[in-house]
Scaffold this active site. Sequence first.
Site, PDB file in Angstrom:
ATOM      1  N   LYS A 116       0.812  -1.218   0.000  1.00 21.57           N
ATOM      2  CA  LYS A 116       0.000   0.000   0.000  1.00 21.57           C
ATOM      3  C   LYS A 116       0.847   1.271   0.000  1.00 21.57           C
ATOM      4  O   LYS A 116       0.484   2.268  -0.627  1.00 21.57           O
ATOM      5  CB  LYS A 116      -0.924  -0.002   1.220  1.00 21.57           C
ATOM      6  CG  LYS A 116      -1.825  -1.239   1.354  1.00 21.57           C
ATOM      7  CD  LYS A 116      -2.769  -1.377   0.188  1.00 21.57           C
ATOM      8  CE  LYS A 116      -3.832  -2.453   0.436  1.00 21.57           C
ATOM      9  NZ  LYS A 116      -3.306  -3.789   0.627  1.00 21.57           N
ATOM     10  N   GLY A 164      -8.900  -6.857   3.250  1.00 20.85           N
ATOM     11  CA  GLY A 164      -9.996  -7.515   3.944  1.00 20.85           C
ATOM     12  C   GLY A 164     -10.189  -7.074   5.377  1.00 20.85           C
ATOM     13  O   GLY A 164     -10.834  -7.771   6.164  1.00 20.85           O
ATOM     14  N   ILE A 203     -10.871   8.944   8.481  1.00 16.43           N
ATOM     15  CA  ILE A 203     -12.127   9.602   8.125  1.00 16.43           C
ATOM     16  C   ILE A 203     -13.219   8.891   8.899  1.00 16.43           C
ATOM     17  O   ILE A 203     -13.441   7.690   8.728  1.00 16.43           O
ATOM     18  CB  ILE A 203     -12.386   9.532   6.608  1.00 16.43           C
ATOM     19  CG1 ILE A 203     -11.274  10.249   5.845  1.00 16.43           C
ATOM     20  CG2 ILE A 203     -13.740  10.145   6.265  1.00 16.43           C
ATOM     21  CD1 ILE A 203     -11.427  10.178   4.341  1.00 16.43           C
ATOM     22  N   HIS A 208     -17.354   4.831   0.565  1.00 16.92           N
ATOM     23  CA  HIS A 208     -16.349   3.999  -0.100  1.00 16.92           C
ATOM     24  C   HIS A 208     -16.680   3.983  -1.590  1.00 16.92           C
ATOM     25  O   HIS A 208     -17.731   3.488  -1.989  1.00 16.92           O
ATOM     26  CB  HIS A 208     -16.375   2.589   0.483  1.00 16.92           C
ATOM     27  CG  HIS A 208     -15.165   1.768   0.181  1.00 16.92           C
ATOM     28  ND1 HIS A 208     -14.645   0.855   1.054  1.00 16.92           N
ATOM     29  CD2 HIS A 208     -14.354   1.736  -0.912  1.00 16.92           C
ATOM     30  CE1 HIS A 208     -13.572   0.283   0.511  1.00 16.92           C
ATOM     31  NE2 HIS A 208     -13.391   0.809  -0.685  1.00 16.92           N
ATOM     32  N   GLU A 275      -9.545   1.942  -5.254  1.00 14.54           N
ATOM     33  CA  GLU A 275     -10.498   2.258  -4.194  1.00 14.54           C
ATOM     34  C   GLU A 275     -10.162   3.582  -3.514  1.00 14.54           C
ATOM     35  O   GLU A 275      -8.994   3.907  -3.307  1.00 14.54           O
ATOM     36  CB  GLU A 275     -10.527   1.122  -3.168  1.00 14.54           C
ATOM     37  CG  GLU A 275     -10.899  -0.216  -3.787  1.00 14.54           C
ATOM     38  CD  GLU A 275     -11.344  -1.246  -2.767  1.00 14.54           C
ATOM     39  OE1 GLU A 275     -11.594  -0.862  -1.600  1.00 14.54           O
ATOM     40  OE2 GLU A 275     -11.452  -2.419  -3.126  1.00 14.54           O
ATOM     41  N   ARG A 292      -6.632  -6.897 -10.242  1.00 12.05           N
ATOM     42  CA  ARG A 292      -7.311  -8.074 -10.794  1.00 12.05           C
ATOM     43  C   ARG A 292      -8.716  -7.664 -11.199  1.00 12.05           C
ATOM     44  O   ARG A 292      -9.142  -6.546 -10.932  1.00 12.05           O
ATOM     45  CB  ARG A 292      -7.396  -9.172  -9.732  1.00 12.05           C
ATOM     46  CG  ARG A 292      -8.013  -8.657  -8.439  1.00 12.05           C
ATOM     47  CD  ARG A 292      -8.212  -9.723  -7.399  1.00 12.05           C
ATOM     48  NE  ARG A 292      -8.484  -9.165  -6.091  1.00 12.05           N
ATOM     49  CZ  ARG A 292      -9.629  -8.644  -5.697  1.00 12.05           C
ATOM     50  NH1 ARG A 292     -10.656  -8.581  -6.536  1.00 12.05           N
ATOM     51  NH2 ARG A 292      -9.783  -8.163  -4.479  1.00 12.05           N
ATOM     52  N   VAL A 295     -14.680  -8.800  -7.897  1.00 11.25           N
ATOM     53  CA  VAL A 295     -15.921  -9.551  -7.733  1.00 11.25           C
ATOM     54  C   VAL A 295     -17.110  -8.749  -8.267  1.00 11.25           C
ATOM     55  O   VAL A 295     -18.005  -9.292  -8.921  1.00 11.25           O
ATOM     56  CB  VAL A 295     -16.150  -9.891  -6.238  1.00 11.25           C
ATOM     57  CG1 VAL A 295     -17.503 -10.577  -6.047  1.00 11.25           C
ATOM     58  CG2 VAL A 295     -15.027 -10.774  -5.713  1.00 11.25           C
TER      59      VAL A 295
END
Length: 310
Positions: A116, A164, A203, A208, A275, A292, A295
């Site tokens: 990250k 996750g 925050i 999101h 994101e 990737r 989902v």
Amino acid sequence: MFRKILIANRGEIAVRIICACKDLGIRTVAVYSEADRHSLHARFADEAICIGPAKSSRSYLDIPAVISAAEITNVDAIHPGYGFLSENADFAEVCETSGVAFIGPKPEVIREMGLKQHARAAMEQSGVPILPGSKGVLKNSEEALAAVAQVGYPVMLKASAGGGGRGMRIIRNDAEMPALFVQAQQEAQASFSNPDMYIEKLIEAPRHIEFQVLADQQGNVEVLGERECSIQRRHQKLLEEAPSIWVSDELRGRISNGLCEAMRNVGYTNAGTVEFLMDEQGNLYFIEVNARVQVEHPVTEFVTGIDIVK
């Protein structure tokens, strides 16, 4: 165009890839564990090969078994889907070494986006807004306290290799830092074999928002708008909506332009999701890249009419 593709996955995403390949006239090979012998993806593909017992670590996550199946069936490429080996840079590297195309980003890009702190730096260099936070990885609580002195409380402590919701802790004062840092670091080590931590300004009530990206090998990048996934439980998304009513045309355009530059600069290829968190003032801040197919990709497909897998 590929002649034959092996799908290194199972379930819904494996069937989804097989459907796209059938439309494109590409033959498919399904791999399956002993437990999935009669599953839909194994029956639907042109060929199917067993790669191990039910336990995923001895089948779907077994890189030598997957590569052996690819060599036996003489495929041109491997599609990892999502989960399992989809963001495993070592797997992507082995595919390249074996002369089989990996349908996804290059190994070095997967590694960079998977950490990250590296991803934050890449986005910041291209003008994509990031949350105030530590500039490098934090090895201990003393380094974290020094970083917080520059950022201010409250902060979110995060695992650099995380995902996750694992390796994350909210910290509101100096007294909480030592114990929570050790907890998060131990969780990060156990989950990702990487104890590196960093902090971001917290925050309190974020939205999101995630942007769908497609990039080819000639440096062309397209951003297919955003999805809102603010309704979550335990950091896992429950509902996705596109487009977000909170993202204006001006903001969408500005973020999309920055993402095109950032993804081009890092050499990103194939599908990906970037994101963001939105604060109460409507500002967007980058948090991570999912290197990737996501989902939730069908939500964008419904809105745009673009088949992302194809």
